[in-house]
Motif scaffolding. Structure first.
Motif, short mmCIF file in Angstrom:
data_model
loop_
_atom_site.label_atom_id
_atom_site.label_comp_id
_atom_site.label_asym_id
_atom_site.label_seq_id
_atom_site.Cartn_x
_atom_site.Cartn_y
_atom_site.Cartn_z
N UNK A 189 1.06 -1.00 -0.31
CA UNK A 189 -0.06 0.01 -0.01
C UNK A 189 0.53 1.44 0.26
N UNK A 190 2.34 1.05 0.57
CA UNK A 190 2.61 2.54 0.59
C UNK A 190 3.06 3.42 -0.76
N UNK A 191 3.41 1.63 -1.23
CA UNK A 191 3.91 1.77 -2.86
C UNK A 191 2.58 2.28 -3.98
N UNK A 192 1.93 1.84 -3.49
CA UNK A 192 0.75 1.90 -4.56
C UNK A 192 -0.29 3.08 -4.56
N UNK A 193 -0.19 3.41 -2.69
CA UNK A 193 -0.74 4.91 -3.18
C UNK A 193 -0.49 5.54 -3.80
N UNK A 194 1.29 6.39 -3.61
CA UNK A 194 1.54 6.88 -4.44
C UNK A 194 1.51 6.89 -5.64
N UNK B 193 -2.69 11.23 0.81
CA UNK B 193 -2.21 12.49 1.35
C UNK B 193 -1.32 13.24 1.70
N UNK B 194 0.22 12.78 1.77
CA UNK B 194 1.18 13.25 1.45
C UNK B 194 1.20 13.53 -0.65
N UNK B 195 1.02 12.26 -1.28
CA UNK B 195 1.18 11.91 -2.81
C UNK B 195 0.40 13.33 -2.81
N UNK B 196 -1.18 13.55 -2.48
CA UNK B 196 -2.25 14.05 -2.97
C UNK B 196 -2.09 16.09 -3.09
#
Length: 320
Positions: free
Chosen positions: A17-22, A168-171
């Motif tokens: 998920x750490x990778x896929x969310x980004x 949230x960070x990627x957004x």
């Protein structure tokens, strides 16, 4: 600029998920018109296939040690393998080397453990998954670890809290790079909030109320969470618990690390936050239902907790 190159660093035990969310957010941004588009590259030691926490395997695009291109963003993923990764001198050395080629350097979740090992976080205020914050702070006393926020930006370094705070960070990156319209489109595509305030807590009061080891404190916290608009003054809570006000305060400071009044205010603020984004109640009604004496008290609580007034919080948290 033809593209924004984002290099994601993974290792055995990385959290998928750490990778896929980004990558999913950046891919959607590309599909709806981000210009220049993002190019995502997954780097692992030796270009090896890595096994994620879940057991799924990821094929790397490049070998970490052979990558030398200037990039927009360097991002280190987290996962249960973060300690082994941080102990890998070669991996840590190459992350440090690549940081000099990046406009911004970031980590998701326990990826901060790897960044801390490089020395890049020395003197910085950062966050990580709340479960590992004390461990990171003890190992790296030169790093200012704040377990509460969902993400923190300190200059060119950005760190996020546990797992899905990567969204949230990627957004925040997408809005910074391409503006609110593209970020809003990504929020629509991922069915998520446009952007939570960075200072929002990783640990919801409604979850944390079950974590106290003291039965009486746990019952009081459950009562507070369930009755935010009741009389929750220290004298009232002491009467409910059948203890003195002084003893009640000692119990809360021991088991919650807050005074009863501080805990009550936090619960009421979070309850108000849920009401603001789940409906259209006017601020006065939200304040009343959550136990605030006035809209001004509600406003001050939001500014203290989230850094923004409730009206702005509602705008940024309401789904696009």
């Amino acid at each position: 600029m033809d593209e924004r190159l984002v290099l994601l660093v993974a290792y055995d035990g990385a959290e998928l998920l750490d990778i896929a969310c980004v990558t999913s957010c950046l891919d959607i941004a590309n599909r709806i018109g981000a210009s220049p588009p993002y190019r995502m590259v997954l780097a692992t030691p030796g270009k090896r296939v890595v096994k994620c926490d879940s057991g799924l395997q990821l094929q790397a695009d490049v070998a970490l040690e052979r990558f030398n291109e200037p990039m927009d963003t360097l991002l280190v993923s987290g996962g249960l393998g973060h300690e082994d990764a941080a102990a890998d001198r070669s991996l840590v050395g190459h992350v440090r080397r690549l940081s000099a080629l990046a406009r911004r350097v970031s980590s998701v979740c326990t990826g901060a453990t790897v960044l801390a090992a490089t020395g890049l976080l020395s003197g910085r205020r950062i966050t990580t998954h709340w479960m590992y914050a004390d461990q990171l702070a003890a190992k790296h006393p030169d790093v200012d670890v704040d377990a509460d926020p969902i993400y923190i930006r300190d200059g060119e370094i950005a760190t996020s809290g546990g797992v899905t705070s990567a969204l949230d960070l990627t957004m925040s990156f997408i809005e910074e790079d391409h503006g609110e319209a593209i970020a809003r489109g990504v929020a629509l595509g991922t069915v998520t909030y446009l952007q939570r305030p960075a200072g929002q807590s990783q640990m919801s009061m409604f979850v944390a109320s079950r974590l106290s080891g003291d039965l009486l404190v746990r019952r009081l916290r459950d009562h507070i969470v369930s009755h935010p608009n009741s009389d929750l003054s220290t004298p009232a809570l002491a009467r409910l618990a059948g203890v003195s006000e002084r003893h009640l305060s000692r119990m809360f400071l021991t088991h919650v690390e807050q005074t009863p009044a501080q805990y009550v205010r936090g619960v009421r603020t979070e309850a108000a936050a849920h009401l603001l984004v789940s409906g259209e109640l006017p601020l006065a009604a939200v304040a009343r239902q959550c136990g605030f004496g006035s809209t001004e008290s509600l406003r001050q609580a939001f500014v203290d907790r989230y850094g923004v007034p409730p009206s702005q919080y509602r705008r940024t948290r309401t789904p696009a």
